[in-house]
Design an enzyme around this catalytic site. Structure first.
Site, PDB file in Angstrom:
ATOM      1  N   ASP A  13       0.819  -1.214   0.000  1.00 19.42           N
ATOM      2  CA  ASP A  13       0.000   0.000   0.000  1.00 19.42           C
ATOM      3  C   ASP A  13       0.858   1.271   0.000  1.00 19.42           C
ATOM      4  O   ASP A  13       1.618   1.517   0.939  1.00 19.42           O
ATOM      5  CB  ASP A  13      -0.895   0.042   1.235  1.00 19.42           C
ATOM      6  CG  ASP A  13      -1.741  -1.216   1.412  1.00 19.42           C
ATOM      7  OD1 ASP A  13      -1.165  -2.320   1.376  1.00 19.42           O
ATOM      8  OD2 ASP A  13      -2.955  -1.088   1.606  1.00 19.42           O
ATOM      9  N   GLU A  44      -4.754   2.092  -2.798  1.00 22.92           N
ATOM     10  CA  GLU A  44      -5.978   2.581  -2.170  1.00 22.92           C
ATOM     11  C   GLU A  44      -5.750   3.787  -1.258  1.00 22.92           C
ATOM     12  O   GLU A  44      -6.675   4.526  -0.965  1.00 22.92           O
ATOM     13  CB  GLU A  44      -6.668   1.466  -1.378  1.00 22.92           C
ATOM     14  CG  GLU A  44      -5.944   1.038  -0.129  1.00 22.92           C
ATOM     15  CD  GLU A  44      -6.890   0.527   0.955  1.00 22.92           C
ATOM     16  OE1 GLU A  44      -8.093   0.423   0.704  1.00 22.92           O
ATOM     17  OE2 GLU A  44      -6.394   0.263   2.060  1.00 22.92           O
ATOM     18  N   ASN A  45      -4.501   3.994  -0.818  1.00 26.06           N
ATOM     19  CA  ASN A  45      -4.168   5.123   0.057  1.00 26.06           C
ATOM     20  C   ASN A  45      -3.300   6.164  -0.646  1.00 26.06           C
ATOM     21  O   ASN A  45      -2.620   6.952   0.003  1.00 26.06           O
ATOM     22  CB  ASN A  45      -3.433   4.633   1.309  1.00 26.06           C
ATOM     23  CG  ASN A  45      -4.222   3.616   2.094  1.00 26.06           C
ATOM     24  OD1 ASN A  45      -3.757   2.502   2.318  1.00 26.06           O
ATOM     25  ND2 ASN A  45      -5.421   3.962   2.510  1.00 26.06           N
ATOM     26  N   ASN A  72     -10.674  -1.232   0.272  1.00 21.67           N
ATOM     27  CA  ASN A  72     -11.898  -0.544   0.671  1.00 21.67           C
ATOM     28  C   ASN A  72     -11.786   0.977   0.636  1.00 21.67           C
ATOM     29  O   ASN A  72     -12.794   1.680   0.491  1.00 21.67           O
ATOM     30  CB  ASN A  72     -12.327  -0.992   2.080  1.00 21.67           C
ATOM     31  CG  ASN A  72     -11.229  -0.835   3.113  1.00 21.67           C
ATOM     32  OD1 ASN A  72     -10.092  -1.237   2.891  1.00 21.67           O
ATOM     33  ND2 ASN A  72     -11.567  -0.250   4.239  1.00 21.67           N
ATOM     34  N   HIS A  73     -10.564   1.524   0.743  1.00 18.84           N
ATOM     35  CA  HIS A  73     -10.405   2.980   0.722  1.00 18.84           C
ATOM     36  C   HIS A  73     -10.382   3.555  -0.690  1.00 18.84           C
ATOM     37  O   HIS A  73     -10.256   4.778  -0.845  1.00 18.84           O
ATOM     38  CB  HIS A  73      -9.126   3.383   1.456  1.00 18.84           C
ATOM     39  CG  HIS A  73      -9.211   3.180   2.932  1.00 18.84           C
ATOM     40  ND1 HIS A  73      -8.103   2.903   3.715  1.00 18.84           N
ATOM     41  CD2 HIS A  73     -10.268   3.191   3.782  1.00 18.84           C
ATOM     42  CE1 HIS A  73      -8.478   2.768   4.973  1.00 18.84           C
ATOM     43  NE2 HIS A  73      -9.786   2.931   5.038  1.00 18.84           N
ATOM     44  N   HIS A 157      -6.783  -8.209   0.062  1.00 21.01           N
ATOM     45  CA  HIS A 157      -6.781  -7.036   0.933  1.00 21.01           C
ATOM     46  C   HIS A 157      -7.637  -7.352   2.154  1.00 21.01           C
ATOM     47  O   HIS A 157      -8.865  -7.354   2.072  1.00 21.01           O
ATOM     48  CB  HIS A 157      -7.351  -5.849   0.151  1.00 21.01           C
ATOM     49  CG  HIS A 157      -7.012  -4.515   0.711  1.00 21.01           C
ATOM     50  ND1 HIS A 157      -5.778  -3.929   0.544  1.00 21.01           N
ATOM     51  CD2 HIS A 157      -7.747  -3.633   1.436  1.00 21.01           C
ATOM     52  CE1 HIS A 157      -5.767  -2.748   1.121  1.00 21.01           C
ATOM     53  NE2 HIS A 157      -6.945  -2.537   1.686  1.00 21.01           N
ATOM     54  N   HIS A 182      -3.261  -4.277   3.135  1.00 18.40           N
ATOM     55  CA  HIS A 182      -4.245  -3.615   4.004  1.00 18.40           C
ATOM     56  C   HIS A 182      -3.712  -3.243   5.377  1.00 18.40           C
ATOM     57  O   HIS A 182      -3.999  -2.146   5.870  1.00 18.40           O
ATOM     58  CB  HIS A 182      -5.519  -4.452   4.184  1.00 18.40           C
ATOM     59  CG  HIS A 182      -6.572  -3.776   5.016  1.00 18.40           C
ATOM     60  ND1 HIS A 182      -7.216  -2.625   4.619  1.00 18.40           N
ATOM     61  CD2 HIS A 182      -7.083  -4.082   6.236  1.00 18.40           C
ATOM     62  CE1 HIS A 182      -8.099  -2.270   5.537  1.00 18.40           C
ATOM     63  NE2 HIS A 182      -8.024  -3.122   6.540  1.00 18.40           N
ATOM     64  N   HIS A 184      -0.632  -2.676   6.380  1.00 25.56           N
ATOM     65  CA  HIS A 184       0.538  -1.793   6.263  1.00 25.56           C
ATOM     66  C   HIS A 184       1.730  -2.288   7.078  1.00 25.56           C
ATOM     67  O   HIS A 184       2.762  -1.617   7.132  1.00 25.56           O
ATOM     68  CB  HIS A 184       0.200  -0.354   6.695  1.00 25.56           C
ATOM     69  CG  HIS A 184      -0.779   0.332   5.819  1.00 25.56           C
ATOM     70  ND1 HIS A 184      -0.945   1.703   5.803  1.00 25.56           N
ATOM     71  CD2 HIS A 184      -1.678  -0.156   4.928  1.00 25.56           C
ATOM     72  CE1 HIS A 184      -1.893   2.042   4.946  1.00 25.56           C
ATOM     73  NE2 HIS A 184      -2.350   0.918   4.403  1.00 25.56           N
TER      74      HIS A 184
END
Length: 268
Positions: A13, A44-45, A72-73, A157, A182, A184
């Site tokens: 990520d 996603e981040n 999900n983000h 994830h 997910h 991290h």
């Protein structure tokens, strides 16, 4: 090792601007050392810690990241809905969100004379969203996408290690690699399962090292102390960590030959 083995570089990520800067700085030397046939990253981040924008995606795409997975983000920035309108843009989201949202969760990627399948799925444990079962979702994807493929890469994830490990066993011999994202936090359990599937519970993140999984420490400490509810903040500079994994895949069998974790620290 087969003379035509495929090399896949996968970044965990990428968190905000420091994560982007770190990947961009590290990538030239990593490409020189490992000569990957495909570079993938979970994004996603990407845009200030939550979601993506076309600008941030194109920034790391221009640096040499060729394909993007998420989680999900991914819905954190409204712009993603427009990005998903371009069916050819190299971004996927977890397949088990179903058809109620845009985008897809599995995509064929051409690499030289080979075709790979990249799959994105999301765990259910400790996740508030109502998601379809990722185990059965994988079954459906593999039924619908029969290849032949030189390799199949799954970004799983998920929050719970037990769910990730179980998913790895569910996938063994059916895909080339299950790479967890997910949390991290990189795990040290990389291995090749008995039927040839590489497994790692979590690749880790690319972002500020002196942080709480990429977010400014003071902000998160305040939340845990119940002091206030400030929005997430990410300092633009500092010591960063780059976590990634390099895979070597036999395209004739789709089995992974080697899996190695990569961790680098650099100032951005």
């Amino acid at each position: 090792m087969p003379s035509q083995a495929l090399s896949i570089l996968f970044f965990g990520d990428i968190v905000g601007k420091p994560g982007r800067k770190a990947v961009i700085a590290a990538l030239p030397e990593l490409k020189k050392k490992y000569q990957p046939d495909l570079v993938i990253a979970n994004v996603e981040n990407l845009a200030h810690g939550i979601g993506v924008t076309k600008k941030t995606l194109d920034e790391i795409k221009s640096a040499g990241v060729e394909f993007f997975t998420s989680g999900n983000h991914i819905w954190g920035k409204p712009e993603v809905y427009d990005i998903f309108k371009d069916a050819d843009y190299p971004l996927i989201r977890p397949d088990n969100y179903g058809t109620s949202v845009p985008g897809t969760g599995a995509r064929e990627v051409r690499v030289g004379e080979h075709t790979l399948l990249v799959i994105n799925l999301h765990g259910q444990v400790f996740i508030p969203e109502e998601l379809e079962n990722p185990f059965t979702a994988l079954d459906h994807i593999l039924t619908d996408h029969r290849g032949p493929y030189a390799g199949i890469i799954v970004d799983f994830h998920a929050e719970a290690t037990s769910e990730k490990v179980a998913f790895g066993w569910h996938s063994d011999g059916r895909v080339s690699a299950v790479l967890g994202t997910h949390t991290h936090v990189p795990t040290a359990d990389e291995r090749i399962l008995p039927q040839g599937t590489a497994y790692l519970s979590d690749v880790g993140m690319c972002g500020l090292r002196n942080s709480v999984i990429g977010i400014d420490t003071d902000v998160i400490l305040d939340k845990f102390r119940g002091v206030d509810s400030r929005a997430h903040e990410i300092t633009d500079h500092g010591e960063a960590v780059v976590n990634a994994v390099i895979l070597t895949i036999d395209p004739t069998t789709g089995h992974t030959i080697t899996i190695d974790r990569i961790q680098q620290f650099l100032t951005v």
